[in-house]
Design an enzyme around this catalytic site. Structure first.
Site, PDB file in Angstrom:
ATOM      1  N   CYS A  58       0.842  -1.202   0.000  1.00  0.00           N
ATOM      2  CA  CYS A  58       0.000   0.000   0.000  1.00  0.00           C
ATOM      3  C   CYS A  58       0.873   1.245   0.000  1.00  0.00           C
ATOM      4  O   CYS A  58       1.809   1.372   0.793  1.00  0.00           O
ATOM      5  CB  CYS A  58      -0.909   0.003   1.229  1.00  0.00           C
ATOM      6  N   CYS A  64       0.377   6.442   6.973  1.00  0.00           N
ATOM      7  CA  CYS A  64      -0.866   6.037   7.635  1.00  0.00           C
ATOM      8  C   CYS A  64      -0.564   5.191   8.871  1.00  0.00           C
ATOM      9  O   CYS A  64       0.387   4.413   8.893  1.00  0.00           O
ATOM     10  CB  CYS A  64      -1.716   5.239   6.653  1.00  0.00           C
ATOM     11  N   CYS A  67      -1.729   0.365   9.572  1.00  0.00           N
ATOM     12  CA  CYS A  67      -0.984  -0.892   9.517  1.00  0.00           C
ATOM     13  C   CYS A  67       0.407  -0.693  10.112  1.00  0.00           C
ATOM     14  O   CYS A  67       0.972   0.390  10.031  1.00  0.00           O
ATOM     15  CB  CYS A  67      -0.841  -1.386   8.076  1.00  0.00           C
ATOM     16  N   GLN A 241     -16.906  -9.199  14.440  1.00  0.00           N
ATOM     17  CA  GLN A 241     -15.580  -9.587  13.980  1.00  0.00           C
ATOM     18  C   GLN A 241     -15.211  -8.770  12.744  1.00  0.00           C
ATOM     19  O   GLN A 241     -16.067  -8.430  11.929  1.00  0.00           O
ATOM     20  CB  GLN A 241     -15.525 -11.072  13.674  1.00  0.00           C
ATOM     21  N   PHE A 268     -20.000 -13.397  27.340  1.00  0.00           N
ATOM     22  CA  PHE A 268     -19.630 -12.261  26.490  1.00  0.00           C
ATOM     23  C   PHE A 268     -20.100 -12.567  25.068  1.00  0.00           C
ATOM     24  O   PHE A 268     -19.348 -12.519  24.109  1.00  0.00           O
ATOM     25  CB  PHE A 268     -18.122 -12.005  26.520  1.00  0.00           C
ATOM     26  N   GLU A 288     -24.473 -11.487  28.146  1.00  0.00           N
ATOM     27  CA  GLU A 288     -23.798 -10.316  27.573  1.00  0.00           C
ATOM     28  C   GLU A 288     -24.196  -9.081  28.372  1.00  0.00           C
ATOM     29  O   GLU A 288     -25.321  -8.987  28.865  1.00  0.00           O
ATOM     30  CB  GLU A 288     -24.201 -10.161  26.094  1.00  0.00           C
ATOM     31  N   ASP A 336     -15.533 -15.237  25.355  1.00  0.00           N
ATOM     32  CA  ASP A 336     -15.041 -14.321  24.331  1.00  0.00           C
ATOM     33  C   ASP A 336     -14.989 -12.908  24.916  1.00  0.00           C
ATOM     34  O   ASP A 336     -15.744 -12.018  24.509  1.00  0.00           O
ATOM     35  CB  ASP A 336     -15.956 -14.366  23.099  1.00  0.00           C
ATOM     36  N   CYS A 362      -8.662 -11.588  22.102  1.00  0.00           N
ATOM     37  CA  CYS A 362      -8.027 -10.573  21.261  1.00  0.00           C
ATOM     38  C   CYS A 362      -6.814  -9.974  21.965  1.00  0.00           C
ATOM     39  O   CYS A 362      -6.283  -8.954  21.524  1.00  0.00           O
ATOM     40  CB  CYS A 362      -9.029  -9.477  20.898  1.00  0.00           C
TER      41      CYS A 362
END
Length: 408
Positions: A58, A64, A67, A241, A268, A288, A336, A362
């Site tokens: 890119c 930027c 990333c 996601q 969750f 949740e 999760d 995550c």
């Protein structure tokens, strides 16, 4: 000028030299020089490049901040992300089997948060620059789905209508089956004229829904997501996601881990990413903290055919984790949690370990902490599937399989 040798990558994807000295956009084994500013090297020049270095795909990469790892080849990034998880586990004396990394393709991110600011000549839209509040235009972004890229022009129009000159808007754009779902924060206070203008923008641009500070101001059609063919309409800004590919890999992993269980508790649970596909084979109790997400999950279940019973509960699992007596009938549990992990809930799971546990994370650091507590309570960590759905970033996601020792 200061010359250093890059020894490793840190958790944020920056190169780390002895000191420690942090050097962005570098790779292990590279010799570089630059200006030392505190603990960071700036104005960096690569003296001896790594064999793993490639030309970034890119053209916006250097400016930027979206990333961090486009300068490394795919195999290096995959190995590094597995290594992040492996080292987190080693901190607690844990090891396990790692499956091959699953990486989402380029141009597949189905949601993005754009920054938008009014200017004298119009509006500027893009991502924030690397370690900066400056907005960098990204017309040729290689990360986002083409539908989400349409959000750039949408954010420009929204900035002209509802942004002040003093602050930037945050415009979250999500691709759905019914069109783009747009949620804006940081704008002018809603009043009658602004509502009318926003409704016109929604209609003119063909948006599915437009929300302003979490309030729905216009909707042409309910935004629809499909979890294994089951339709749900999430509330504005709800967690989903990042890619369809990543979601599919995580769902497949969770279904494998919980296979054969007749009663499953999904903690969750969000809008039902795992609960609803799992209801094709098991009774599910979904928990949740967001009432709106639970309402979306329940509506999706009630309007689907052929699913087993799904009960749901709004509950803050950080303050009120499920107790052992509420878990004892579960044959499998799904965890999760957000980045903070689930230490309070893990402490209760440890008292009455359900036979199978699928942990989706995550954050490798909090996952490793929770994994140690689970292993100490009698679980075995069977395997880990690392999922790279935030391609070219330092972000790592995973699904992990735990089996209670008494059934091994």
């Amino acid at each position: 000028m200061t010359e250093v040798l890059i020894k490793r990558l840190g958790l944020q994807g920056d190169g780390v030299a002895d000191g420690p000295i942090y050097v962005p956009l570098t790779l292990p084994g590279e010799r570089v020089e630059g200006t030392l500013d505190g603990a960071q090297l700036t104005d960096v020049k690569i003296l001896q490049p790594s064999s793993r270095r490639i030309a970034p795909p890119c053209r916006h990469f250097k400016s930027c901040g979206g990333c961090q790892l486009q300068h490394a080849d795919d195999d290096f990034v995959a190995d590094w992300k597995v290594g992040v998880v492996r080292r987190a586990l080693e901190t607690y004396g844990l090891e396990t089997v790692f499956r091959a990394v699953e990486t989402s393709p380029s141009n597949s991110r189905r949601r993005a948060g754009f920054a938008a600011r009014r200017t004298k000549k119009g509006a500027m839209v893009g991502f924030h620059g690397r370690a900066s509040d400056t907005i960098v235009a990204i017309p040729d972004c290689q990360l986002l789905d083409p539908e989400v890229m349409k959000g750039i022009s949408i954010a420009e129009q929204l900035a002209l209508v509802g942004a002040s000159r003093k602050a930037s808007l945050s415009v979250l754009v999500t691709a759905t089956q019914a069109g783009l779902d747009v949620s804006v924060t940081g704008g002018k206070p809603l009043d009658g004229p602004l509502r009318q203008q926003l409704a016109m923008v929604c209609d003119q641009l063909g948006l599915a829904r437009l929300s302003w500070e979490e309030e729905v101001v216009a909707m042409r059609a309910p935004p629809v997501h499909r979890f294994d063919g089951i339709d749900i309409s999430p509330p504005p800004g709800a967690f989903l996601q990042a890619t369809a590919h990543g979601e599919a890999v995580l769902t497949r992993s969770v279904l494998e881990i919980t296979e054969g269980a007749r009663r499953v508790v999904d903690l969750f649970a969000g809008c039902g990413t795992f609960s609803l596909p799992l209801a094709r084979q098991a009774e599910v109790h979904a928990v949740e903290g967001s009432a709106q997400m639970i309402a979306a999950l329940d509506h999706g279940w009630r309007n689907a055919d052929g699913l087993k019973p799904v009960t749901s509960e709004v509950r803050d699992l950080f303050r009120r984790p499920l107790m052992p007596d509420e878990l004892q009938k579960a044959q499998a549990v799904i965890l999760d949690p957000p980045r903070a992990g689930a230490d309070a809930q893990v402490a209760e799971l440890a008292k009455v370990p359900p036979p199978r546990l699928a942990y989706v994370s995550c954050n490798p650091v909090t996952f490793a902490r929770d994994a140690q507590a689970l292993v100490k309570s009698g679980y075995h960590l069977d395997w880990i599937q690392v999922v790279d759905q935030f391609r070219w970033s330092a972000h790592v996601e995973l699904a992990a399989s735990f089996t209670a020792s008494h059934i091994r």
